[in-house]
Design a protein around this motif. Sequence first.
Motif, PDB file in Angstrom:
ATOM      1  N   UNK A  47     -54.776 -15.281 -34.599  1.00  0.00           N
ATOM      2  CA  UNK A  47     -54.022 -14.322 -35.401  1.00  0.00           C
ATOM      3  C   UNK A  47     -54.402 -14.408 -36.869  1.00  0.00           C
ATOM      4  N   UNK A  48     -54.140 -13.316 -37.558  1.00  0.00           N
ATOM      5  CA  UNK A  48     -54.408 -13.231 -38.997  1.00  0.00           C
ATOM      6  C   UNK A  48     -53.239 -12.511 -39.645  1.00  0.00           C
ATOM      7  N   UNK A  49     -52.765 -13.071 -40.736  1.00  0.00           N
ATOM      8  CA  UNK A  49     -51.702 -12.441 -41.502  1.00  0.00           C
ATOM      9  C   UNK A  49     -52.152 -12.354 -42.950  1.00  0.00           C
ATOM     10  N   UNK A  50     -52.153 -11.150 -43.499  1.00  0.00           N
ATOM     11  CA  UNK A  50     -52.582 -10.977 -44.887  1.00  0.00           C
ATOM     12  C   UNK A  50     -51.424 -10.382 -45.672  1.00  0.00           C
ATOM     13  N   UNK A  51     -50.897 -11.210 -46.573  1.00  0.00           N
ATOM     14  CA  UNK A  51     -49.739 -10.788 -47.358  1.00  0.00           C
ATOM     15  C   UNK A  51     -50.137 -10.069 -48.638  1.00  0.00           C
ATOM     16  N   UNK A  52     -51.414 -10.162 -49.040  1.00  0.00           N
ATOM     17  CA  UNK A  52     -51.862  -9.544 -50.286  1.00  0.00           C
ATOM     18  C   UNK A  52     -52.041  -8.037 -50.135  1.00  0.00           C
ATOM     19  N   UNK A  53     -52.130  -7.550 -48.920  1.00  0.00           N
ATOM     20  CA  UNK A  53     -52.345  -6.120 -48.679  1.00  0.00           C
ATOM     21  C   UNK A  53     -51.020  -5.371 -48.701  1.00  0.00           C
ATOM     22  N   UNK A  54     -51.090  -4.119 -49.018  1.00  0.00           N
ATOM     23  CA  UNK A  54     -49.925  -3.237 -48.939  1.00  0.00           C
ATOM     24  C   UNK A  54     -50.269  -2.104 -48.008  1.00  0.00           C
ATOM     25  N   UNK A  55     -49.642  -1.934 -46.894  1.00  0.00           N
ATOM     26  CA  UNK A  55     -48.621  -2.833 -46.372  1.00  0.00           C
ATOM     27  C   UNK A  55     -49.236  -4.128 -45.840  1.00  0.00           C
ATOM     28  N   UNK A  56     -48.410  -5.125 -45.612  1.00  0.00           N
ATOM     29  CA  UNK A  56     -48.853  -6.405 -45.063  1.00  0.00           C
ATOM     30  C   UNK A  56     -49.602  -6.168 -43.754  1.00  0.00           C
ATOM     31  N   UNK A  57     -50.656  -6.946 -43.525  1.00  0.00           N
ATOM     32  CA  UNK A  57     -51.480  -6.787 -42.327  1.00  0.00           C
ATOM     33  C   UNK A  57     -51.295  -7.994 -41.415  1.00  0.00           C
ATOM     34  N   UNK A  63     -52.366  -8.917 -28.603  1.00  0.00           N
ATOM     35  CA  UNK A  63     -51.179  -8.425 -29.291  1.00  0.00           C
ATOM     36  C   UNK A  63     -49.886  -9.047 -28.760  1.00  0.00           C
ATOM     37  N   UNK A  64     -49.030  -9.456 -29.682  1.00  0.00           N
ATOM     38  CA  UNK A  64     -47.761 -10.070 -29.303  1.00  0.00           C
ATOM     39  C   UNK A  64     -46.577  -9.131 -29.523  1.00  0.00           C
ATOM     40  N   UNK A  65     -46.817  -8.011 -30.187  1.00  0.00           N
ATOM     41  CA  UNK A  65     -45.778  -7.011 -30.432  1.00  0.00           C
ATOM     42  C   UNK A  65     -44.563  -7.639 -31.113  1.00  0.00           C
ATOM     43  N   UNK A  66     -44.815  -8.284 -32.228  1.00  0.00           N
ATOM     44  CA  UNK A  66     -43.767  -8.945 -32.998  1.00  0.00           C
ATOM     45  C   UNK A  66     -44.328 -10.223 -33.584  1.00  0.00           C
ATOM     46  N   UNK A  67     -43.542 -11.270 -33.630  1.00  0.00           N
ATOM     47  CA  UNK A  67     -44.003 -12.551 -34.162  1.00  0.00           C
ATOM     48  C   UNK A  67     -45.187 -13.097 -33.385  1.00  0.00           C
ATOM     49  N   UNK A  68     -46.017 -13.887 -34.052  1.00  0.00           N
ATOM     50  CA  UNK A  68     -47.227 -14.430 -33.434  1.00  0.00           C
ATOM     51  C   UNK A  68     -46.938 -15.458 -32.339  1.00  0.00           C
ATOM     52  N   UNK A  69     -45.831 -16.167 -32.438  1.00  0.00           N
ATOM     53  CA  UNK A  69     -45.565 -17.264 -31.502  1.00  0.00           C
ATOM     54  C   UNK A  69     -44.825 -16.755 -30.261  1.00  0.00           C
ATOM     55  N   UNK A  70     -45.571 -16.073 -29.401  1.00  0.00           N
ATOM     56  CA  UNK A  70     -45.041 -15.571 -28.126  1.00  0.00           C
ATOM     57  C   UNK A  70     -46.047 -15.935 -27.042  1.00  0.00           C
ATOM     58  N   UNK A  71     -46.030 -17.196 -26.567  1.00  0.00           N
ATOM     59  CA  UNK A  71     -47.026 -17.648 -25.597  1.00  0.00           C
ATOM     60  C   UNK A  71     -47.149 -16.775 -24.353  1.00  0.00           C
TER      61      UNK A  71
END
Length: 86
Positions: A47-57, A63-71
């Motif tokens: 997974x990748x989360x980029x907070x510097x982008x607008x909107x956040x990426x 795909x987990x369709x929500x939070x990343x921690x969905x085993x």
Amino acid sequence: DRAWSSNGKVAATQSKDRWSIKMSIPYGSMGLKGPPLPGDVWSVNFARSRHAAEPEVNLAWSPTFGGFLKPQRFGELVFEVSGKEN
């Protein structure tokens, strides 16, 4: 466990329409004595989360369709013989 460290190495590259990473994680840091055997299957996600982008990426390989921690939504990594030693 936020205290855990993979002791991994990561190198990232970005081009006009994509980005990629190369990573290595020592087997010992995952509690393994050696590499997986051909046919072994691991449940994983990248997974990748980029907070510097607008909107956040937020992107994920599986795909987990929500939070990343969905085993239950992780993909399968199937090991096979590559014909070369790394």
